[in-house]
Design a protein around this motif. Sequence first.
Motif, PDB file in Angstrom:
ATOM      1  N   VAL A  59       0.869  -1.204  -0.016  1.00 41.05           N
ATOM      2  CA  VAL A  59      -0.282   0.055   0.113  1.00 41.05           C
ATOM      3  C   VAL A  59       0.745   0.632  -0.162  1.00 41.05           C
ATOM      4  O   VAL A  59       2.054   0.950   0.592  1.00 41.05           O
ATOM      5  N   THR A  60       0.552   2.329  -0.353  1.00 42.78           N
ATOM      6  CA  THR A  60       1.002   3.554  -0.682  1.00 42.78           C
ATOM      7  C   THR A  60       0.971   4.100   0.222  1.00 42.78           C
ATOM      8  O   THR A  60      -0.103   4.348   1.397  1.00 42.78           O
ATOM      9  N   VAL A  61       2.043   4.441   1.564  1.00 42.81           N
ATOM     10  CA  VAL A  61       1.568   5.783   3.057  1.00 42.81           C
ATOM     11  C   VAL A  61       2.359   6.920   2.348  1.00 42.81           C
ATOM     12  O   VAL A  61       1.684   7.873   3.085  1.00 42.81           O
ATOM     13  N   ILE A  87      14.773   0.053   0.006  1.00 38.14           N
ATOM     14  CA  ILE A  87      14.395  -0.996   1.038  1.00 38.14           C
ATOM     15  C   ILE A  87      14.434  -0.946   2.499  1.00 38.14           C
ATOM     16  O   ILE A  87      15.924  -1.318   2.867  1.00 38.14           O
ATOM     17  N   GLY A  88      13.755  -0.832   3.090  1.00 34.70           N
ATOM     18  CA  GLY A  88      13.659  -0.644   4.419  1.00 34.70           C
ATOM     19  C   GLY A  88      13.180  -2.586   4.852  1.00 34.70           C
ATOM     20  O   GLY A  88      12.970  -3.204   4.575  1.00 34.70           O
ATOM     21  N   ARG A  89      12.394  -2.406   6.506  1.00 31.74           N
ATOM     22  CA  ARG A  89      12.478  -3.093   6.717  1.00 31.74           C
ATOM     23  C   ARG A  89      10.890  -3.685   6.302  1.00 31.74           C
ATOM     24  O   ARG A  89      10.377  -4.714   5.922  1.00 31.74           O
ATOM     25  N   THR A  90       9.903  -2.960   6.394  1.00 32.90           N
ATOM     26  CA  THR A  90       9.000  -3.518   6.261  1.00 32.90           C
ATOM     27  C   THR A  90       8.346  -2.439   4.663  1.00 32.90           C
ATOM     28  O   THR A  90       7.240  -2.281   3.608  1.00 32.90           O
ATOM     29  N   SER A  91       9.070  -1.307   4.055  1.00 35.23           N
ATOM     30  CA  SER A  91       8.926  -0.242   3.188  1.00 35.23           C
ATOM     31  C   SER A  91       9.966  -0.008   1.850  1.00 35.23           C
ATOM     32  O   SER A  91      10.777  -0.748   2.137  1.00 35.23           O
ATOM     33  N   ILE A  92       9.528   0.123   0.826  1.00 31.42           N
ATOM     34  CA  ILE A  92       9.948   0.282  -0.583  1.00 31.42           C
ATOM     35  C   ILE A  92       9.896   1.403  -1.152  1.00 31.42           C
ATOM     36  O   ILE A  92       8.883   2.162  -1.027  1.00 31.42           O
ATOM     37  N   MET A 119       6.109   2.548  -0.892  1.00 29.34           N
ATOM     38  CA  MET A 119       5.254   1.797  -0.623  1.00 29.34           C
ATOM     39  C   MET A 119       5.231   1.158   0.841  1.00 29.34           C
ATOM     40  O   MET A 119       6.431   0.230   0.840  1.00 29.34           O
ATOM     41  N   VAL A 120       4.349   0.398   1.566  1.00 29.16           N
ATOM     42  CA  VAL A 120       4.533  -0.517   2.497  1.00 29.16           C
ATOM     43  C   VAL A 120       4.062  -1.719   2.241  1.00 29.16           C
ATOM     44  O   VAL A 120       3.017  -2.260   1.835  1.00 29.16           O
ATOM     45  N   SER A 121       4.831  -2.861   2.324  1.00 28.48           N
ATOM     46  CA  SER A 121       4.406  -4.203   2.076  1.00 28.48           C
ATOM     47  C   SER A 121       3.540  -4.999   4.003  1.00 28.48           C
ATOM     48  O   SER A 121       4.228  -4.227   4.720  1.00 28.48           O
TER      49      SER A 121
HETATM   50  C1  LIG Z   1       0.667   2.176   5.400  1.00 29.25           C
HETATM   51  C2  LIG Z   1       0.407   1.887   7.003  1.00 29.25           C
HETATM   52  C3  LIG Z   1      -0.335   0.225   7.399  1.00 29.25           C
HETATM   53  C4  LIG Z   1       1.630   1.757   8.070  1.00 29.25           C
HETATM   54  O1  LIG Z   1       1.794   1.310   8.977  1.00 29.25           O
HETATM   55  P1  LIG Z   1       1.911   2.227  10.334  1.00 29.25           P
HETATM   56  O2  LIG Z   1       2.122   1.569  11.697  1.00 29.25           O
HETATM   57  O3  LIG Z   1       2.114   3.255  10.146  1.00 29.25           O
HETATM   58  O4  LIG Z   1       3.663   1.735  10.229  1.00 29.25           O
HETATM   59  P2  LIG Z   1       5.054   1.417  10.402  1.00 29.25           P
HETATM   60  O5  LIG Z   1       5.182   2.793  11.499  1.00 29.25           O
HETATM   61  O6  LIG Z   1       5.887   0.194  10.872  1.00 29.25           O
HETATM   62  O7  LIG Z   1       6.484   1.839   9.282  1.00 29.25           O
HETATM   63  C5  LIG Z   1       5.782   1.373   7.951  1.00 29.25           C
HETATM   64  C6  LIG Z   1       6.976   1.471   7.151  1.00 29.25           C
HETATM   65  O8  LIG Z   1       6.880   2.503   6.694  1.00 29.25           O
HETATM   66  C7  LIG Z   1       7.440   4.213   6.878  1.00 29.25           C
HETATM   67  N1  LIG Z   1       6.860   4.933   6.451  1.00 29.25           N
HETATM   68  C8  LIG Z   1       5.572   5.335   7.621  1.00 29.25           C
HETATM   69  N2  LIG Z   1       4.565   6.299   7.451  1.00 29.25           N
HETATM   70  C9  LIG Z   1       5.800   6.593   6.568  1.00 29.25           C
HETATM   71  C10 LIG Z   1       5.772   8.181   5.933  1.00 29.25           C
HETATM   72  N3  LIG Z   1       4.918   9.433   5.832  1.00 29.25           N
HETATM   73  N4  LIG Z   1       6.601   8.339   4.704  1.00 29.25           N
HETATM   74  C11 LIG Z   1       7.818   7.984   4.419  1.00 29.25           C
HETATM   75  N5  LIG Z   1       7.570   6.546   5.174  1.00 29.25           N
HETATM   76  C12 LIG Z   1       6.503   6.287   5.893  1.00 29.25           C
HETATM   77  C13 LIG Z   1       8.303   3.835   8.147  1.00 29.25           C
HETATM   78  O9  LIG Z   1       9.276   4.112   7.484  1.00 29.25           O
HETATM   79  C14 LIG Z   1       8.379   2.433   8.162  1.00 29.25           C
HETATM   80  O10 LIG Z   1       9.139   1.855   6.900  1.00 29.25           O
HETATM   81  P3  LIG Z   1      10.856   0.596   7.172  1.00 29.25           P
HETATM   82  O11 LIG Z   1       9.842  -0.328   7.795  1.00 29.25           O
HETATM   83  O12 LIG Z   1      11.208   0.270   5.968  1.00 29.25           O
HETATM   84  O13 LIG Z   1      11.546   1.189   8.088  1.00 29.25           O
HETATM   85  C15 LIG Z   1      -0.769   2.178   7.552  1.00 29.25           C
HETATM   86  O14 LIG Z   1       0.304   3.415   7.992  1.00 29.25           O
HETATM   87  C16 LIG Z   1      -1.758   2.578   6.430  1.00 29.25           C
HETATM   88  O15 LIG Z   1      -2.656   1.410   6.363  1.00 29.25           O
HETATM   89  N6  LIG Z   1      -2.284   3.709   5.765  1.00 29.25           N
HETATM   90  C17 LIG Z   1      -2.879   3.512   4.497  1.00 29.25           C
HETATM   91  C18 LIG Z   1      -2.351   3.054   3.774  1.00 29.25           C
HETATM   92  C19 LIG Z   1      -3.375   3.289   2.199  1.00 29.25           C
HETATM   93  O16 LIG Z   1      -4.230   2.569   2.401  1.00 29.25           O
HETATM   94  N7  LIG Z   1      -3.127   4.156   0.980  1.00 29.25           N
HETATM   95  C20 LIG Z   1      -3.320   3.634   0.080  1.00 29.25           C
HETATM   96  C21 LIG Z   1      -4.561   5.810  -0.008  1.00 29.25           C
HETATM   97  S1  LIG Z   1      -6.104   5.818  -1.035  1.00 29.25           S
END
Ligand SMILES: CC(C)(COP(=O)(O)OP(=O)(O)OC[C@H]1O[C@@H](n2cnc3c(N)ncnc32)[C@H](O)[C@@H]1OP(=O)(O)O)[C@@H](O)C(=O)NCCC(=O)NCCS
Length: 141
Positions: A59-61, A87-92, A119-121
């Motif tokens: 998904v796009t974060v 490429i991070g732990r959960t993100s690209i 993008m987050v896996s």
């Molecule tokens: C993406 C999602 C699962 C992340 O959840 P979260 O609780 O914030 O997860 P984390 O804090 O563990 O972050 C996960 C990863 O995202 C990265 N990340 C989080 N917010 C970020 C931001 N604003 N910018 C860049 N990277 C970001 C973190 O650094 C982490 O990367 P890493 O594991 O490679 O170090 C959640 O925010 C979500 O579901 N968002 C909606 C996504 C979606 O629906 N997108 C489409 C919109 S229509």
Amino acid sequence: MNSSSNPENTPPSSIPAIRRSMMPRDTNALGTIFGGVILAEIDLAAGIEARSHGNMSFVTVALDNVEFKEPVCVGDLVSFHTETERIGRTSIRVKVDVWARKHADVARVVQVTTAHVTMVSVDSEFNPMKISRPTLRESQA
Ligand SMILES: CC(C)(COP(=O)(O)OP(=O)(O)OC[C@H]1O[C@@H](n2cnc3c(N)ncnc32)[C@H](O)[C@@H]1OP(=O)(O)O)[C@@H](O)C(=O)NCCC(=O)NCCS
């Protein structure tokens, strides 16, 4: 600035993740292409790049640094070139370079924008999921 006037400013030689011709349905009230259409393609292109690393769901974060430098017009052929930046732990993090070959002058190619998309896996419950290393693409390199 008209980027086609800069000889060093040429599109990447890589095969674009997406290439599409813009249609009248993509226009805004001014008759040029709606920015949201380009953003949607950027998002798709980033997803394609992320998926090239393996069979994961993304998904796009975040989508950063989008500045439109040139208008896109009906008939322009728009290419979305992607590159994995990190490429991070959960993100690209993916860089998406957008170029348009102008319908009015096919010799003219202009840079529309460059975006950086994270993008987050995620697993089946949409929780961040660790990206296994090496990724499919790295193991094939
Ligand atoms: C993406 C999602 C699962 C992340 O959840 P979260 O609780 O914030 O997860 P984390 O804090 O563990 O972050 C996960 C990863 O995202 C990265 N990340 C989080 N917010 C970020 C931001 N604003 N910018 C860049 N990277 C970001 C973190 O650094 C982490 O990367 P890493 O594991 O490679 O170090 C959640 O925010 C979500 O579901 N968002 C909606 C996504 C979606 O629906 N997108 C489409 C919109 S229509």
